[in-house]
Design a protein around this motif. Sequence first.
Motif, short mmCIF file in Angstrom:
data_model
loop_
_atom_site.label_atom_id
_atom_site.label_comp_id
_atom_site.label_asym_id
_atom_site.label_seq_id
_atom_site.Cartn_x
_atom_site.Cartn_y
_atom_site.Cartn_z
N CYS A 28 87.18 -50.86 36.27
CA CYS A 28 87.55 -51.40 34.95
C CYS A 28 86.92 -50.54 33.86
CB CYS A 28 87.11 -52.85 34.80
SG CYS A 28 87.73 -53.62 33.27
N PRO A 29 87.58 -49.42 33.51
CA PRO A 29 87.01 -48.53 32.48
C PRO A 29 86.77 -49.23 31.15
CG PRO A 29 88.84 -47.47 33.63
CD PRO A 29 88.83 -48.90 34.07
N VAL A 30 87.66 -50.19 30.79
CA VAL A 30 87.50 -50.87 29.51
C VAL A 30 86.24 -51.73 29.50
CG1 VAL A 30 88.58 -52.44 27.86
CG2 VAL A 30 89.99 -50.87 29.17
N LEU A 31 85.96 -52.39 30.61
CA LEU A 31 84.75 -53.21 30.71
C LEU A 31 83.51 -52.32 30.70
CD1 LEU A 31 83.65 -56.08 31.00
CD2 LEU A 31 83.79 -55.82 33.48
N GLU A 32 83.62 -51.16 31.29
CA GLU A 32 82.49 -50.22 31.28
C GLU A 32 82.15 -49.79 29.86
OE1 GLU A 32 80.41 -46.48 31.13
OE2 GLU A 32 82.54 -46.71 30.65
N ARG A 33 83.17 -49.67 29.02
CA ARG A 33 82.96 -49.26 27.63
C ARG A 33 82.60 -50.43 26.72
NH1 ARG A 33 87.77 -46.26 28.69
NH2 ARG A 33 88.98 -47.79 27.49
N GLN A 89 93.42 -55.02 30.91
CA GLN A 89 93.70 -54.38 32.20
C GLN A 89 94.14 -55.42 33.22
OE1 GLN A 89 90.71 -51.67 33.86
NE2 GLN A 89 91.24 -52.35 35.92
N HIS A 90 95.39 -55.35 33.63
CA HIS A 90 95.92 -56.28 34.62
C HIS A 90 96.16 -55.60 35.97
CE1 HIS A 90 96.68 -60.00 32.29
NE2 HIS A 90 96.69 -59.17 31.27
N THR A 91 95.91 -54.32 36.04
CA THR A 91 96.12 -53.58 37.30
C THR A 91 94.93 -53.78 38.21
OG1 THR A 91 97.40 -51.91 36.11
CG2 THR A 91 96.59 -51.33 38.31
N SER A 92 95.20 -54.18 39.46
CA SER A 92 94.15 -54.28 40.47
C SER A 92 94.08 -52.97 41.23
CB SER A 92 94.44 -55.44 41.44
OG SER A 92 94.40 -56.66 40.76
N LEU A 93 92.91 -52.38 41.27
CA LEU A 93 92.76 -51.07 41.89
C LEU A 93 92.30 -51.20 43.33
CD1 LEU A 93 91.01 -49.24 38.92
CD2 LEU A 93 93.42 -49.24 39.53
N PRO A 94 92.65 -50.22 44.20
CA PRO A 94 92.21 -50.25 45.59
C PRO A 94 90.68 -50.27 45.68
CG PRO A 94 93.90 -48.57 45.26
CD PRO A 94 93.51 -49.06 43.91
N GLY A 95 90.18 -51.08 46.60
CA GLY A 95 88.73 -51.16 46.79
C GLY A 95 88.00 -51.94 45.71
N GLU A 96 88.75 -52.72 44.94
CA GLU A 96 88.14 -53.43 43.81
C GLU A 96 87.10 -54.44 44.26
OE1 GLU A 96 90.16 -56.54 41.02
OE2 GLU A 96 90.57 -54.56 40.18
N ASP A 97 87.38 -55.17 45.32
CA ASP A 97 86.44 -56.20 45.79
C ASP A 97 85.15 -55.57 46.29
OD1 ASP A 97 88.24 -58.16 45.15
OD2 ASP A 97 89.06 -58.33 47.18
N LEU A 98 85.27 -54.46 47.00
CA LEU A 98 84.07 -53.77 47.48
C LEU A 98 83.28 -53.20 46.31
CD1 LEU A 98 82.26 -52.56 49.67
CD2 LEU A 98 83.86 -50.63 49.82
N ALA A 99 83.99 -52.61 45.36
CA ALA A 99 83.32 -52.05 44.19
C ALA A 99 82.60 -53.13 43.39
CB ALA A 99 84.33 -51.33 43.30
N ALA A 100 83.20 -54.33 43.33
CA ALA A 100 82.57 -55.43 42.61
C ALA A 100 81.20 -55.77 43.21
CB ALA A 100 83.47 -56.66 42.63
N LYS A 101 81.11 -55.74 44.54
CA LYS A 101 79.81 -56.00 45.20
C LYS A 101 78.81 -54.90 44.87
CE LYS A 101 81.88 -58.48 49.10
NZ LYS A 101 82.12 -58.49 50.57
N LEU A 102 79.31 -53.65 44.78
CA LEU A 102 78.42 -52.54 44.47
C LEU A 102 77.96 -52.56 43.02
CD1 LEU A 102 80.26 -49.64 46.36
CD2 LEU A 102 78.28 -50.97 47.11
#
Length: 208
Positions: A28-33, A89-102
């Motif tokens: 989520c680049p927008v959330l990062e910013r 951002q409504h697009t779900s990206l591959p590996g999103e759930d794993l990245a969320a844990k990280l």
Amino acid sequence: MLVGYRHDLIADRVRLINRLREVLVGICPVLERAFEYRKRPGLIVLTGYQTPAAIRRIGAKRLADWLARRNVRTAGVFADRAVEAAISQHTSLPGEDLAAKLVKGPAHRVLEPDERIKENEQAITSLFRTDERAEIIESLPGMGPILGAEFLSIVGDMTSHTDGGHLAAHAGLAPVPRDPGRKTGNLHRPKHDNRRLRTSSPCRPTSR
């Protein structure tokens, strides 16, 4: 020892924040910013909600209540900012759930050094103010107990510096002579200055 430990804590914190942002920008680049993750509110958000979908589900009102229970000031402002970023951002990206844990893990761990840094700075302040030079150092513009302790930890008892110019040269803030033979006034920038002393020195240049 206390000053050195503080440097270690801050370095660990910076490393964790950089890792967190690296992963977050991939989902989520927008959330990062949206947040300054060196500060507490953005980190608190990420301990509970790391993906746009999760933030959209909870909504601004419930997220604000959740943040308020965790002692975040102006919780509504930060909740609105997070939800606004998630909505964009409504697009779900591959590996999103794993990245969320990280993201969640480092967010929790960044908050832990914060408490240790506060305790460390309290100890530094108490010890620094037992020094007979503390009052003079703190009277200098921009010098507080933390910067003052950093300064003293580098220069020691000051006997190795004959005057203020010598100290400034050690910090890389004043030129030193390089006079061949009978010539004088040939000055150059010090090659072996102390960067830590330059950032903590009372003779450092001030920004305007």
